[in-house]
Design a protein around this motif. Structure first.
Motif, mmCIF file in Angstrom:
data_model
loop_
_atom_site.group_PDB
_atom_site.id
_atom_site.type_symbol
_atom_site.label_atom_id
_atom_site.label_comp_id
_atom_site.label_asym_id
_atom_site.label_seq_id
_atom_site.Cartn_x
_atom_site.Cartn_y
_atom_site.Cartn_z
ATOM 1 N N SER A 117 -1.718 4.237 -12.011
ATOM 2 C CA SER A 117 -1.581 5.669 -11.353
ATOM 3 C C SER A 117 -0.258 6.457 -11.675
ATOM 4 C CB SER A 117 -1.396 5.258 -9.685
ATOM 5 O OG SER A 117 -2.704 5.260 -9.122
ATOM 6 N N LYS A 118 -0.622 7.683 -12.046
ATOM 7 C CA LYS A 118 0.638 8.719 -12.332
ATOM 8 C C LYS A 118 0.210 9.990 -12.177
ATOM 9 C CE LYS A 118 -0.755 7.566 -17.409
ATOM 10 N NZ LYS A 118 -1.222 6.513 -16.985
ATOM 11 N N VAL A 119 1.060 10.773 -12.136
ATOM 12 C CA VAL A 119 0.996 12.229 -12.158
ATOM 13 C C VAL A 119 1.241 12.607 -13.517
ATOM 14 C CG1 VAL A 119 1.667 14.515 -11.391
ATOM 15 C CG2 VAL A 119 1.266 12.753 -9.787
ATOM 16 N N VAL A 120 0.299 13.046 -14.324
ATOM 17 C CA VAL A 120 0.604 13.360 -15.873
ATOM 18 C C VAL A 120 1.618 14.489 -16.091
ATOM 19 C CG1 VAL A 120 -0.427 14.295 -17.945
ATOM 20 C CG2 VAL A 120 -1.944 12.984 -16.352
ATOM 21 N N GLY A 121 2.589 14.146 -16.788
ATOM 22 C CA GLY A 121 3.700 15.022 -16.930
ATOM 23 C C GLY A 121 4.798 14.716 -16.047
ATOM 24 N N SER A 122 4.783 13.937 -15.097
ATOM 25 C CA SER A 122 5.829 13.863 -13.846
ATOM 26 C C SER A 122 6.695 12.673 -14.232
ATOM 27 C CB SER A 122 5.035 14.090 -12.706
ATOM 28 O OG SER A 122 6.125 13.487 -11.733
ATOM 29 N N THR A 123 8.065 12.845 -13.921
ATOM 30 C CA THR A 123 8.852 11.822 -14.121
ATOM 31 C C THR A 123 9.690 11.344 -12.857
ATOM 32 O OG1 THR A 123 10.511 13.164 -14.992
ATOM 33 C CG2 THR A 123 9.142 12.050 -16.647
ATOM 34 N N GLU A 124 9.121 11.965 -11.795
ATOM 35 C CA GLU A 124 9.773 11.864 -10.379
ATOM 36 C C GLU A 124 9.656 10.213 -10.072
ATOM 37 O OE1 GLU A 124 7.402 14.756 -8.432
ATOM 38 O OE2 GLU A 124 8.936 16.335 -8.977
ATOM 39 N N PRO A 125 10.627 9.898 -9.197
ATOM 40 C CA PRO A 125 10.703 8.515 -8.845
ATOM 41 C C PRO A 125 9.210 8.207 -8.156
ATOM 42 C CG PRO A 125 12.339 9.925 -7.590
ATOM 43 C CD PRO A 125 11.717 10.544 -8.708
ATOM 44 N N PHE A 126 8.953 6.924 -8.318
ATOM 45 C CA PHE A 126 7.645 6.358 -7.753
ATOM 46 C C PHE A 126 7.771 5.026 -7.081
ATOM 47 C CE2 PHE A 126 3.478 4.051 -8.501
ATOM 48 C CZ PHE A 126 2.700 5.036 -7.742
ATOM 49 N N ALA A 127 7.275 4.732 -5.903
ATOM 50 C CA ALA A 127 7.658 3.472 -5.450
ATOM 51 C C ALA A 127 6.190 3.133 -4.590
ATOM 52 C CB ALA A 127 8.588 3.345 -4.253
ATOM 53 N N VAL A 128 5.877 1.841 -4.833
ATOM 54 C CA VAL A 128 4.723 1.089 -4.139
ATOM 55 C C VAL A 128 5.159 0.336 -2.686
ATOM 56 C CG1 VAL A 128 2.874 -0.422 -4.094
ATOM 57 C CG2 VAL A 128 3.383 0.893 -6.015
ATOM 58 N N VAL A 129 4.588 0.633 -1.497
ATOM 59 C CA VAL A 129 4.844 -0.296 -0.439
ATOM 60 C C VAL A 129 3.560 -0.757 -0.243
ATOM 61 C CG1 VAL A 129 5.183 -0.231 1.952
ATOM 62 C CG2 VAL A 129 6.320 1.353 0.497
ATOM 63 N N PHE A 130 3.535 -2.384 -0.193
ATOM 64 C CA PHE A 130 2.225 -2.948 -0.246
ATOM 65 C C PHE A 130 2.522 -3.793 1.099
ATOM 66 C CE2 PHE A 130 0.164 -7.179 -0.946
ATOM 67 C CZ PHE A 130 -1.206 -6.372 -1.267
ATOM 68 N N CYS A 131 1.384 -3.516 1.893
ATOM 69 C CA CYS A 131 1.426 -4.201 3.378
ATOM 70 C C CYS A 131 0.167 -5.138 3.376
ATOM 71 C CB CYS A 131 1.348 -3.089 4.170
ATOM 72 S SG CYS A 131 0.935 -3.561 5.700
ATOM 73 N N ALA A 132 0.517 -6.410 3.493
ATOM 74 C CA ALA A 132 -0.666 -7.274 3.646
ATOM 75 C C ALA A 132 -0.996 -7.815 5.118
ATOM 76 C CB ALA A 132 -0.333 -8.576 2.556
ATOM 77 N N MET A 133 -2.068 -7.652 5.618
ATOM 78 C CA MET A 133 -2.245 -7.997 6.916
ATOM 79 C C MET A 133 -3.484 -9.026 7.021
ATOM 80 S SD MET A 133 -2.364 -4.221 8.342
ATOM 81 C CE MET A 133 -3.175 -3.694 7.119
ATOM 82 N N GLU A 160 -3.597 -17.271 -1.346
ATOM 83 C CA GLU A 160 -4.176 -17.103 -2.835
ATOM 84 C C GLU A 160 -4.202 -15.736 -3.049
ATOM 85 O OE1 GLU A 160 -7.839 -19.115 -2.869
ATOM 86 O OE2 GLU A 160 -8.309 -17.906 -4.753
ATOM 87 N N GLU A 161 -4.740 -14.673 -2.194
ATOM 88 C CA GLU A 161 -4.914 -13.472 -2.400
ATOM 89 C C GLU A 161 -3.384 -12.714 -2.587
ATOM 90 O OE1 GLU A 161 -8.638 -11.545 -0.324
ATOM 91 O OE2 GLU A 161 -7.117 -12.443 0.982
ATOM 92 N N ALA A 162 -2.559 -13.240 -1.746
ATOM 93 C CA ALA A 162 -1.178 -12.674 -1.857
ATOM 94 C C ALA A 162 -0.642 -12.908 -3.037
ATOM 95 C CB ALA A 162 -0.498 -13.254 -0.393
ATOM 96 N N GLN A 163 -0.954 -14.140 -3.530
ATOM 97 C CA GLN A 163 -0.154 -14.555 -4.936
ATOM 98 C C GLN A 163 -0.706 -13.706 -5.914
ATOM 99 O OE1 GLN A 163 -0.286 -18.751 -5.850
ATOM 100 N NE2 GLN A 163 0.986 -19.287 -4.336
ATOM 101 N N THR A 164 -2.121 -13.659 -5.920
ATOM 102 C CA THR A 164 -2.708 -12.804 -7.081
ATOM 103 C C THR A 164 -1.843 -11.267 -7.219
ATOM 104 O OG1 THR A 164 -4.692 -13.651 -6.134
ATOM 105 C CG2 THR A 164 -4.833 -11.835 -7.753
ATOM 106 N N PHE A 165 -1.651 -10.734 -5.969
ATOM 107 C CA PHE A 165 -0.859 -9.454 -5.878
ATOM 108 C C PHE A 165 0.598 -9.644 -6.544
ATOM 109 C CE2 PHE A 165 -4.279 -7.909 -3.011
ATOM 110 C CZ PHE A 165 -4.285 -6.565 -3.465
ATOM 111 N N MET A 166 1.266 -10.747 -6.105
ATOM 112 C CA MET A 166 2.532 -10.802 -6.268
ATOM 113 C C MET A 166 2.714 -11.115 -7.934
ATOM 114 S SD MET A 166 3.525 -9.981 -3.591
ATOM 115 C CE MET A 166 5.027 -9.707 -4.646
ATOM 116 N N LYS A 167 1.776 -12.018 -7.988
ATOM 117 C CA LYS A 167 1.709 -12.345 -9.811
ATOM 118 C C LYS A 167 1.598 -11.041 -10.653
ATOM 119 C CE LYS A 167 0.883 -17.189 -10.313
ATOM 120 N NZ LYS A 167 -0.248 -18.083 -10.115
ATOM 121 N N ASP A 168 0.661 -10.183 -10.237
ATOM 122 C CA ASP A 168 0.403 -9.014 -11.004
ATOM 123 C C ASP A 168 1.558 -7.964 -10.908
ATOM 124 O OD1 ASP A 168 -2.226 -7.609 -12.335
ATOM 125 O OD2 ASP A 168 -1.192 -6.244 -11.093
#
Lengths: 579, 460
Positions: B166-182, B187-195
Motif C-alpha cells: 500500500s502506498k499513496v503514489v508520490g507521497s512520503t508522509e509517515p505511514f504505520a500499521v496497527v495490527f490487531c489479532a483477535m 500459526e496464523e499469528a506467526q505467518t503475520f509476524m514472519k512476514d
C-alpha cells in the motif's frame, strides 16, 4: 416526589431514576454533568430514562433533574443551512465547544441566540389572526423567505401591536390581544404532529429528474416512498440525487445511523452544490440532520422526529418539503436496542411490538395539506430501509410496505452489472399512477401515458423471453421476438440507466424524458416495419442511429441531437428497405 | 480505595457484586485472587443493589472470597510513539519481552464519535498493487473496507500483500500499521509476524495479539486498544495509519458470549441487539479530521460462517463499512490468486479517489465496463452449460471469453506482484479490446479514441 430525583441504575444508554416526579417523554438532565435524557417508561416510583449522550462513569446516587418539557425543537429563522445532530444541536457549534470529537454534557441551542434577523411585518395591529397566520417575513437565505407565523393552535384573536425591525429569535416582536407574546422562534414537541386543516389527494407529482422515477414510478407531492436496498445497491446515491434534484422547495435530509464518511460527503458536497433553479447554493434550502452510527443510540431514535417536525414547520408556511430518512432501518434498530435494554418483551426478530405503530405514525405525518391558516403545503417522505441480507420479509421492510405507496426496489444484481440507478423495474411500483395521470396528460403530453404503458409491457415481455433465452439462446427466437428484446434493451440501457456523476445526465427534464422514450419507440416502429418488409434482423441490429441514440442522455441540447438522430433513422431505414 | 468481598454470583465472564457504594458505569475494576494475581474488568450495569462486572482475562480462579476494587475511572490506555515496533497482548501488555511502555499520554479507549462536521472527506487514492482492488474497488485513505472471506481462503495473504504494497503514489508522509489479532491461531499469528519481520514492516507497526487460547472476553477490548493507538498516531503524530484486524467474527462471538451470560434478550442468531452500535463504535473510528495531517484506514477481516454473506456479522458490517472485498471459494478452487470476486465487492468511496489527477480520467468508465461485461459473461456460463458454446451468438461468445480472460489475466496476479494503476487500467483495456467497440457502451467516445488499443496503434 419532586422535580429532582436520584439515579438508581445505569445500564448503557438506559438510566433508572427514583424520586422523580415526571410525565412520559419529559426531558430530564441526568447526573452532575446534566446529560440530556427523556423519560420513556414509568414503573411505580421509578422513571426510566433514555440518555442522548454517553453514560460512561455515571454512577447511582447522582441527581436527575426534570425540565418539565417534552423533547422539542426550536423553529424559526436559521434552520436552513444548519447541520444538526439528532437532538437539534448544531454540529459546527459542538465542534467549537468540544473539539473534533463529540464528548458530552454540552448543550447548544438549535437556533442562534445572538444573530439578528430583519423581520418585516406583513400584518398590523388590529388584524384578525389565528394559529398559523402569517404576520411577517424574514429573508432566511437568498433562496427562501421564512414566514413568521402565529403559534399553532392559537384561537382567533387580533394583533395588539407588531413592529418590523432587527430582532434575535427570542426578542418580542409584538403581542396578541389575548396577551400572547409574539417571537420569531416557536418550540414544538417533536413527537406530536403539527396541526393542519385537512389532507389533499396526491395528484401532483414530485419531479425528480430521475428517469426511472418520474417516468415509470412517480411519487406524488405529499406522498410516501420506500427505498429498500441490500448494501451496495446505490441507495445512498439515489437518495442524494433526490435531495439535489427534486422540485421541492425545502429539503430535510436525515442521516440516521449513517456512515461518518458518507455523511461527510453530504456535508462537503451540499454547500458546493448550486441550486439549478436559482443559482444559489443548494444549502440555502436544506436542513441536514446527521447522526452517525457511533453517535448515541437514543439521539438516533429522536433524529427522525426532529427532522419531520422541521419539515412540517416549513409545510405550514406553504412550502413543498421533501424529507429523506436514511435509514429508517437504523431508526428501528435504535428502537430495538433501547427496547432490549428496557427488557421489554420482544416482538418479531427482537423488534419491539410497537414497531409497526411507530412506523405508521411517522409516515402519516407526510401529506399535502390545507394548513391551519388555509394555504397549501406538503411534506413528501422518502424513507430508506436496509433489509438485512436483502431479505424483504423482515419486519421493518414489511411494516413499511404496508404504509408507503411507492416502492423503488433497489437491486444488488443490477448494481453489480453497473446498471444505475439500480432500481428493478419489475419489482418496483407506484400506487400514485392513476391519481397523477391527469397531471402528466396536461403537463407533459397526452401521449405520455401510452408510451409508459408500452415500455412497461416491453420490459415485462423481455423478462418472460429472457427465461426462454436462458434455455435456448437468443438466436433460436423468432425475429419479431428478437426485436422485442432489442427494444427492451434500448429502454433499459438508453433510458433507465442514468449516470448520477455525469454533468448532463444527472438531471433529466420531463421533456427530455418524453422525447427520449419517444425516439426509442419510433426506432422500434421503423424496425418493425422494416422487418415486415423483409429486412434481415442482423441489418436492423447493425443500425447506426440506434448507437447514436445511446448517447442522447449525455447531450445538453437534446432537441437538436434527437432531431439529428431522427433524420439519421429515417435515412437509414429507407436505405435498408431499398436494399 | 475500598475492597469489596461481596461477590454474589460468577457466571461465565461475569461477576456480580452486591452492596457497594455508588459505582460508575463502565468503570475499571480490579479483582484480586487468593494467589495474589489481579484480573481486570469493567462495569456493565450498575445500580444501588448490584454491580455487574465483565472480566477481560476470564473468570477462572475467581471465588466468592476474591476482593473487588473499583478504580473510579473508565479504562485508559497508555500510549506512546515508542509503541511502533512493539508486540503487545490483547490487553496491551508487552509480549515481546521488551520494557513496559512509558506513556506519553493516557487515553480513554471507548473513543468518542468524530463530529461529522469535523471530518474531512477521504480522497487520496491508496495503491495496493492488486488490480481487483485498485481498478475495480479502489481503496482511499480514511476508508474502512473489510475483507469478507471464508475459512480456508487466503484472506491473510491478501491482507499482508495490501499491508506490504500500500502506498499513496508520490507521497512520503509517515505511514504505520496497527495490527490487531483477535482469536487467531498461533500459526496464523506467526505467518503475520514472519512476514512483518521479513519485509521490515514491523518497525513501523504496533501489534496486538489475542490468540485463540487467550480469554475470549479480552477480544472485546483488543480492537479498542488498537484503535486508540491508531488515533494517537494519526491525530497526534500526523501518521497515516492502516489498521488491520482479524478476525472480526471472533470478536462478535465474544459479544454474543457476554450477552448470553447476562441473560439478555438475544437478537438475530443469538447476537445481542446492540451489536450494530457496538461494531459501529469500532468501524467508525476510521477517517480523517479536518485540519489534521494523519488518517486512519481500516481493513477488518472477517470469515463468513458457512460463506453466508447474509449472516449477521457480514451483514451488519456491510452496513457500517464503506463497501467490502469478497474473497470467493470458486475462484480459489480454480487456482486463482487473489480469489477476489469483484461482482459482490464494492468500494463506496471509489469515486472520491479516482479520476483525473488521482488515477486516470478513464478509470471509472473502464471499471464500469469491466463490471458489466464480466457480469454478462458470467451469466452466459450458465447458458453454455445447457446448450453448449456453439449455440451462442458471436457477440455472446466474445463476452464469455472476456469473463474467462478477465479472471485469468486481470484477477490473477502474483503474491509479490505490485501493479501500478496504469498497468491495471492498460490491462483492462487490452481485455476490453476483444469486445466489439459498440459494446463498450459505458465508455465515453473520447476515452475510446484515446485509450482503446486499436486506436492507440493507429495513432502511433
Amino acid at each position: 416526589m419532586s422535580q429532582q430525583g436520584t439515579i438508581y441504575r445505569v445500564a448503557g444508554p438506559v438510566v433508572t431514576a427514583v424520586g422523580l416526579n415526571a410525565r412520559m417523554y419529559d426531558v430530564v438532565k441526568v447526573g452532575q454533568e446534566g446529560l440530556m435524557g427523556e423519560v420513556i417508561e414509568i414503573d411505580n416510583e421509578k422513571a426510566i430514562i433514555q440518555v442522548y449522550e454517553d453514560t460512561s462513569g455515571i454512577r447511582p446516587g447522582e441527581k436527575v433533574e426534570n425540565t418539565g418539557m417534552a423533547l422539542s425543537v426550536e423553529l424559526g429563522p436559521g434552520l436552513l443551512t444548519s447541520i444538526y445532530d439528532g437532538i437539534q444541536r448544531p454540529l459546527p457549534v459542538l465542534k467549537q465547544s468540544m473539539g473534533n470529537f463529540i464528548t458530552r454534557g454540552v448543550s447548544a441551542p438549535g437556533l442562534s441566540r445572538t444573530k439578528k434577523w430583519n423581520f418585516v411585518a406583513t400584518a398590523k395591529a388590529g388584524d384578525k389572526v389565528k394559529g398559523g397566520s402569517i404576520i411577517g417575513t424574514v429573508q432566511e437565505t437568498k433562496t427562501i423567505t421564512q414566514k413568521i407565523m402565529v403559534p399553532p393552535g392559537t384561537p382567533e384573536t387580533t394583533i395588539k401591536d407588531l413592529k418590523s425591525g432587527e430582532y434575535t429569535v427570542e426578542d418580542v416582536i409584538g403581542h396578541l390581544e389575548n396577551g400572547t407574546e409574539l417571537k420569531m422562534m416557536q418550540k414544538w414537541p417533536v413527537r406530536r404532529p403539527r396541526p393542519y386543516q385537512e389532507k389533499l389527494m396526491p395528484d401532483i407529482p414530485l419531479i425528480t429528474g430521475q428517469r426511472i422515477l418520474d417516468g415509470l414510478f412517480p411519487i406524488a407531492k405529499g406522498g410516501t416512498a420506500a427505498i429498500p436496498g441490500p448494501f451496495g445497491s446505490g441507495k445512498t446515491v439515489t437518495q442524494q440525487q433526490l435531495a439535489k434534484w427534486s422540485d421541492a422547495e425545502i429539503v430535510v435530509y436525515i442521516g440516521c445511523g449513517e456512515r461518518g464518511n458518507e455523511m461527510t460527503e453530504v456535508l462537503a458536497e451540499f454547500p458546493h452544490l448550486t441550486d439549478p433553479k436559482t443559482g444559489n447554493p443548494l444549502m440555502d434550502r436544506t436542513v441536514l440532520i446527521a447522526n452517525t452510527s457511533n453517535m448515541p443510540v437514543a439521539a438516533r431514535e429522536a433524529s427522525v422526529y426532529t427532522g419531520i417536525t422541521i419539515a412540517e414547520y416549513y409545510r405550514d408556511m406553504g412550502y413543498g418539503v421533501s424529507l429523506m430518512a436514511d435509514s429508517t432501518s437504523r431508526w428501528a434498530e435504535a428502537m430495538r436496542e433501547i427496547s432490549s435494554r428496557l427488557e421489554e418483551m420482544p416482538g418479531e426478530e427482537g423488534y419491539p411490538a410497537y414497531l409497526a405503530a411507530r412506523l405508521s405514525e411517522f409516515y402519516e405525518r407526510a401529506g399535502r395539506v390545507i394548513t391551519e391558516r388555509g394555504d397549501q403545503g406538503s411534506v413528501t417522505v422518502i424513507g430508506a430501509v436496509s433489509p438485512p441480507g436483502g431479505d424483504f420479509s423482515e419486519p421493518v421492510t414489511q411494516n413499511t410496505l404496508r404504509i408507503v405507496k411507492v416502492f423503488w426496489a433497489l437491486d444488488a444484481k443490477l448494481a453489480q452489472r453497473r446498471h444505475f440507478p439500480a432500481i428493478n423495474w419489475l419489482n418496483s411500483y407506484s400506487l400514485y399512477q392513476d391519481s397523477l395521470k391527469g397531471w402528466y396528460d396536461g403537463n407533459v403530453s397526452a401521449e405520455w401515458n401510452k408510451l409508459k404503458v408500452r415500455s412497461m409491457e416491453l420490459l415485462q415481455r423481455e423478462s418472460e423471453l429472457q427465461e426462454i433465452v436462458q434455455l435456448v439462446g437468443s438466436d433460436a427466437l423468432p425475429e419479431d421476438q428478437q426485436l422485442t428484446l432489442e427494444i427492451a434493451r434500448m429502454i433499459r440501457e438508453y433510458f433507465l440507466q442514468q449516470n448520477a456523476y455525469h454533468e448532463v445526465d444527472t438531471f433529466c427534464s420531463m421533456k427530455k424524458q418524453f422525447m427520449m422514450l419517444q425516439a426509442i419507440m419510433t426506432w422500434g416502429d421503423y424496425a418493425k416495419k422494416a422487418l415486415a418488409a423483409g429486412v434481415p434482423m442482423t441489418r436492423i441490429l447493425a443500425s447506426k442511429s440506434k448507437d447514436s441514440m445511446a448517447k442522447v442522455k449525455f447531450e445538453a441540447d437534446f432537441e437538436k441531437y434527437l432531431a439529428g438522430v431522427d433524420r439519421e433513422m429515417q435515412a437509414e431505414f429507407k436505405a435498408m428497405e431499398a436494399a | 480505595m475500598k475492597e469489596y468481598k461481596t461477590i454474589s454470583e460468577i457466571a461465565g465472564p461475569l461477576v456480580f457484586v452486591r452492596k457497594t457504594e455508588p459505582v460508575g458505569y463502565q468503570e475499571l475494576v480490579n479483582i484480586q485472587l487468593a494467589d495474589g494475581s489481579v484480573k481486570r474488568g469493567q462495569v456493565l450495569d450498575t445500580s444501588d443493589e448490584l454491580v455487574v462486572v465483565q472480566v477481560f482475562e476470564g473468570t477462572a480462579g475467581i471465588s466468592r472470597d476474591s476482593g473487588v476494587r473499583f478504580l473510579g475511572e473508565t479504562i485508559k490506555m497508555p500510549v506512546s510513539k515508542d509503541m511502533l515496533g512493539r508486540i503487545l497482548t490483547g490487553s496491551g501488555d508487552p509480549l515481546d519481552g521488551g520494557p513496559a511502555i512509558i506513556p506519553e499520554k493516557k487515553l480513554d479507549i471507548v473513543g468518542a464519535a468524530i463530529n461529522p462536521h469535523a471530518r474531512r472527506q477521504p480522497k487520496d487514492f491508496i495503491q495496493t498493487g492488486i488490480s481487483t482492488i485498485d481498478g475495480m474497488n479502489t481503496l482511499v485513505r480514511g476508508q474502512k473496507l473489510p475483507i469478507f472471506s471464508g475459512s480456508g481462503l487466503p484472506h491473510n495473504e491478501i491482507a499482508l500483500q495490501i499491508a506490504r504494497q500500500s502506498k499513496v503514489v508520490g507521497s512520503t508522509e509517515p505511514f504505520a500499521v496497527v495490527f490487531c489479532a483477535m482469536g487467531i491461531t498461533a500459526e496464523e499469528a506467526q505467518t503475520f509476524m514472519k512476514d512483518f519481520e521479513r519485509t521490515g514492516a514491523l518497525e513501523r507497526s504496533v501489534v496486538f495479539m489475542n490468540l485463540a487460547d487467550d480469554p475470549a472476553i479480552e477480544r472485546i477490548i483488543t480492537p479498542r486498544l488498537a484503535l486508540t493507538t491508531a488515533e494517537y498516531l494519526a491525530f497526534e503524530h500526523d501518521m497515516h495509519v492502516l489498521v488491520i484486524y482479524t478476525d472480526m467474527t471472533n470478536y462478535c462471538e465474544a459479544l454474543r458470549q457476554i450477552g448470553a451470560a447476562r441473560e439478555e434478550v438475544p437478537g438475530r442468531r443469538g447476537y445481542p441487539g446492540y451489536m450494530y452500535t457496538d461494531l459501529a463504535m469500532n468501524y467508525e473510528r476510521a477517517g480523517i479530521i479536518e485540519g489534521k495531517k494523519g488518517s486512519i484506514t481500516q481493513l477488518p477481516i472477517l470469515t463468513m460462517p458457512g460463506d453466508d454473506i447474509t449472516h449477521p456479522i457480514p451483514d451488519l458490517t456491510g452496513y457500517i463499512t464503506e463497501g467490502q472485498i469478497v474473497v470467493a471459494r470458486d475462484l480459489h478452487r480454480k487456482g486463482i490468486y487473489p480469489p477476489i470476486n469483484v461482482s459482490p465487492s464494492l468500494s463506496r468511496l471509489m469515486n472520491l479517489g479516482i479520476g483525473p489527477g488521482k488515477t486516470r480520467e478513464d478509470h471509472k468508465a473502464v471499471s464500469d465496463q469491466c463490471y458489466s461485461a464480466y457480469a454478462e459473461g458470467k451469466d452466459l456460463r450458465g447458458l453454455v452449460a445447457i446448450v453448449g458454446k456453439d449455440a451462442l451468438s458471436e457477440r455472446d461468445r466474445m463476452f464469455l471469453d472476456f469473463a474467462d480472460a478477465f479472471e485469468d489475466k486481470f484477477v490473477r496476479q502474483g503474491r509479490e506482484e505490485d501493479r501500478s494503476i496504469e498497468q491495471t487500467l492498460d490491462l483492462a483495456w487490452d481485455l476490453l479490446a476483444a469486445l466489439p467497440i459498440n459494446a463498450l457502451n459505458k465508455i465515453d467516445n473520447k476515452y475510446i479514441d484515446k485509450y482503446h488499443p486499436s486506436k492507440k496503434k493507429k495513432a502511433a
